[in-house]
Scaffold this active site. Sequence first.
Site, PDB file in Angstrom:
ATOM      1  N   TYR A 206     -10.094  15.242  -6.526  1.00  0.00           N
ATOM      2  CA  TYR A 206      -9.162  14.396  -7.273  1.00  0.00           C
ATOM      3  C   TYR A 206      -8.053  15.264  -7.889  1.00  0.00           C
ATOM      4  CZ  TYR A 206      -7.341  11.533 -11.120  1.00  0.00           C
ATOM      5  OH  TYR A 206      -6.510  10.868 -11.995  1.00  0.00           O
TER       6      TYR A 206
ATOM      7  N   ASP B 137       0.872  -1.182   0.000  1.00  0.00           N
ATOM      8  CA  ASP B 137       0.000   0.000   0.000  1.00  0.00           C
ATOM      9  C   ASP B 137       0.908   1.231   0.000  1.00  0.00           C
ATOM     10  OD1 ASP B 137      -1.668   2.114   0.684  1.00  0.00           O
ATOM     11  OD2 ASP B 137      -2.840   0.923   2.100  1.00  0.00           O
TER      12      ASP B 137
HETATM   13  N1  NAP Z   1      -7.953   6.965 -15.973  1.00  0.00           N
HETATM   14  C1  NAP Z   1      -7.813   8.192 -16.453  1.00  0.00           C
HETATM   15  O1  NAP Z   1      -8.629   8.673 -17.251  1.00  0.00           O
HETATM   16  C2  NAP Z   1      -6.625   9.020 -16.038  1.00  0.00           C
HETATM   17  C3  NAP Z   1      -6.512  10.319 -16.555  1.00  0.00           C
HETATM   18  C4  NAP Z   1      -5.419  11.083 -16.172  1.00  0.00           C
HETATM   19  C5  NAP Z   1      -4.461  10.585 -15.310  1.00  0.00           C
HETATM   20  N2  NAP Z   1      -4.619   9.328 -14.817  1.00  0.00           N
HETATM   21  C6  NAP Z   1      -3.608   8.848 -13.886  1.00  0.00           C
HETATM   22  O2  NAP Z   1      -2.968   7.721 -14.486  1.00  0.00           O
HETATM   23  C7  NAP Z   1      -2.572   6.792 -13.481  1.00  0.00           C
HETATM   24  C8  NAP Z   1      -3.072   5.407 -13.851  1.00  0.00           C
HETATM   25  O3  NAP Z   1      -4.491   5.476 -13.991  1.00  0.00           O
HETATM   26  P1  NAP Z   1      -5.366   4.194 -14.322  1.00  0.00           P
HETATM   27  O4  NAP Z   1      -6.446   4.627 -15.223  1.00  0.00           O
HETATM   28  O5  NAP Z   1      -4.478   3.052 -14.699  1.00  0.00           O
HETATM   29  O6  NAP Z   1      -6.011   3.948 -12.893  1.00  0.00           O
HETATM   30  P2  NAP Z   1      -6.544   2.593 -12.238  1.00  0.00           P
HETATM   31  O7  NAP Z   1      -6.945   1.632 -13.302  1.00  0.00           O
HETATM   32  O8  NAP Z   1      -7.537   3.009 -11.210  1.00  0.00           O
HETATM   33  O9  NAP Z   1      -5.220   2.030 -11.531  1.00  0.00           O
HETATM   34  C9  NAP Z   1      -4.723   2.573 -10.345  1.00  0.00           C
HETATM   35  C10 NAP Z   1      -4.254   1.426  -9.482  1.00  0.00           C
HETATM   36  O10 NAP Z   1      -3.712   1.956  -8.262  1.00  0.00           O
HETATM   37  C11 NAP Z   1      -4.161   1.112  -7.212  1.00  0.00           C
HETATM   38  N3  NAP Z   1      -4.143   1.768  -5.920  1.00  0.00           N
HETATM   39  C12 NAP Z   1      -5.103   2.541  -5.340  1.00  0.00           C
HETATM   40  N4  NAP Z   1      -4.740   2.892  -4.103  1.00  0.00           N
HETATM   41  C13 NAP Z   1      -3.532   2.332  -3.869  1.00  0.00           C
HETATM   42  C14 NAP Z   1      -2.666   2.306  -2.764  1.00  0.00           C
HETATM   43  N5  NAP Z   1      -2.975   2.940  -1.615  1.00  0.00           N
HETATM   44  N6  NAP Z   1      -1.500   1.624  -2.849  1.00  0.00           N
HETATM   45  C15 NAP Z   1      -1.179   0.964  -3.985  1.00  0.00           C
HETATM   46  N7  NAP Z   1      -1.959   0.940  -5.089  1.00  0.00           N
HETATM   47  C16 NAP Z   1      -3.137   1.607  -5.023  1.00  0.00           C
HETATM   48  C17 NAP Z   1      -5.584   0.757  -7.627  1.00  0.00           C
HETATM   49  O11 NAP Z   1      -6.075  -0.340  -6.891  1.00  0.00           O
HETATM   50  P3  NAP Z   1      -7.664  -0.442  -6.648  1.00  0.00           P
HETATM   51  O12 NAP Z   1      -8.302  -0.520  -7.990  1.00  0.00           O
HETATM   52  O13 NAP Z   1      -7.792  -1.705  -5.851  1.00  0.00           O
HETATM   53  O14 NAP Z   1      -8.051   0.785  -5.907  1.00  0.00           O
HETATM   54  C18 NAP Z   1      -5.401   0.471  -9.108  1.00  0.00           C
HETATM   55  O15 NAP Z   1      -5.019  -0.864  -9.348  1.00  0.00           O
HETATM   56  C19 NAP Z   1      -3.107   7.353 -12.166  1.00  0.00           C
HETATM   57  O16 NAP Z   1      -2.065   7.996 -11.500  1.00  0.00           O
HETATM   58  C20 NAP Z   1      -4.166   8.354 -12.572  1.00  0.00           C
HETATM   59  O17 NAP Z   1      -4.315   9.383 -11.628  1.00  0.00           O
HETATM   60  C21 NAP Z   1      -5.668   8.531 -15.164  1.00  0.00           C
END
Ligand code: NAP
Length: 290
Positions: A128, A39
Amino acid sequence: MPNVLITGGKGQLGLELAQRFAEKVVVETTTSIDVDEVDVTNRDQVDELFRFLRPDIVVHAAAMTQVDACEENAETAFKVNALGTRWVYEASRSIGAHMCYVSTDYIFDGQADTAYTEWDTPNPASVYGKSKLAGERELGKDALIVRTSWVVGRFGHNMVKTILKLADSPGDLRFVNDQVGSPTVAGDLADKIVQLTLEKRIGVYNVTNSGQTSWYELARFVLQSAGHDPERVKAISSSELPSERKAPRPNYSVLAPTALRLSDAGVLPHWQDSIRDLVQYLTIQKGQSG
Ligand SMILES: NC(=O)c1ccc[n+]([C@@H]2O[C@H](COP(=O)([O-])OP(=O)(O)OC[C@H]3O[C@@H](n4cnc5c(N)ncnc54)[C@H](OP(=O)(O)O)[C@@H]3O)[C@@H](O)[C@H]2O)c1
């Protein structure tokens, strides 16, 4: 050859990153972790893991990404997105690893009408966005920040998958035409992060697919690419969306890839090309599984 560590390894970007790094012959090992292993809000766990693995490159993709849940749980959002990033940066520094933080278009308020460059002043409206900007501010000048938007891909839940699922049911689809951004296919984003980290780049880079669109136009394009009638998509305004959507979304959050362009690092393909390929992949996969 570098050892790579990816946080958020089970997320939609993390899974793409793991594949892309593993395919590189110039990378020694690739390790992915997610919240069930370590975590990122636990400073001791993060420190112990980094001392054990001693990665050379760290891509910190873990985050609390559900924007409405962040609005309701601001403390958790800041704990994960800001403090978690502090611990990852601190641990990276202690072993001399190069860190990449993945940030978001939500750090801007969306009031602009031209694309945001890496040097524009952030002004997040949502928890966020505020917590992700706080994450950026945890980092020193030796870190790489990749800002992206509207991420969709093969893995996890995302809007393209939602649109395809809705298209399989009868009736109209309703999508807003007053929010404009740049869709980004996770595979394209992962490729660019691999390149930028292997080149040991620091500072801020906007990395999205090229071009811009509204959710309404995106939904029409997805239906068309999947062989459905795009006329089934009806345009609505954000004010018509259900009130349980707590977090304000930026109306206009296009990120200009100015740093990539001016440093000849290569920009990503147009969103239509990448979304068309993604829809094709998801359609074939669905055909094989069902
Ligand atoms: N998705 C978008 O449209 C978007 C846009 C701009 C920027 N981003 C950024 O891009 C990055 C990747 O996004 P993504 O879409 O791949 O997001 P995602 O699919 O939600 O993946 C994020 C991962 O981080 C894990 N996580 C959450 N809390 C945690 C903790 N305390 N310790 C360790 N791991 C933890 C989540 O686990 P759980 O699922 O179990 O919570 C999930 O597996 C993020 O930094 C996000 O802010 C995303």
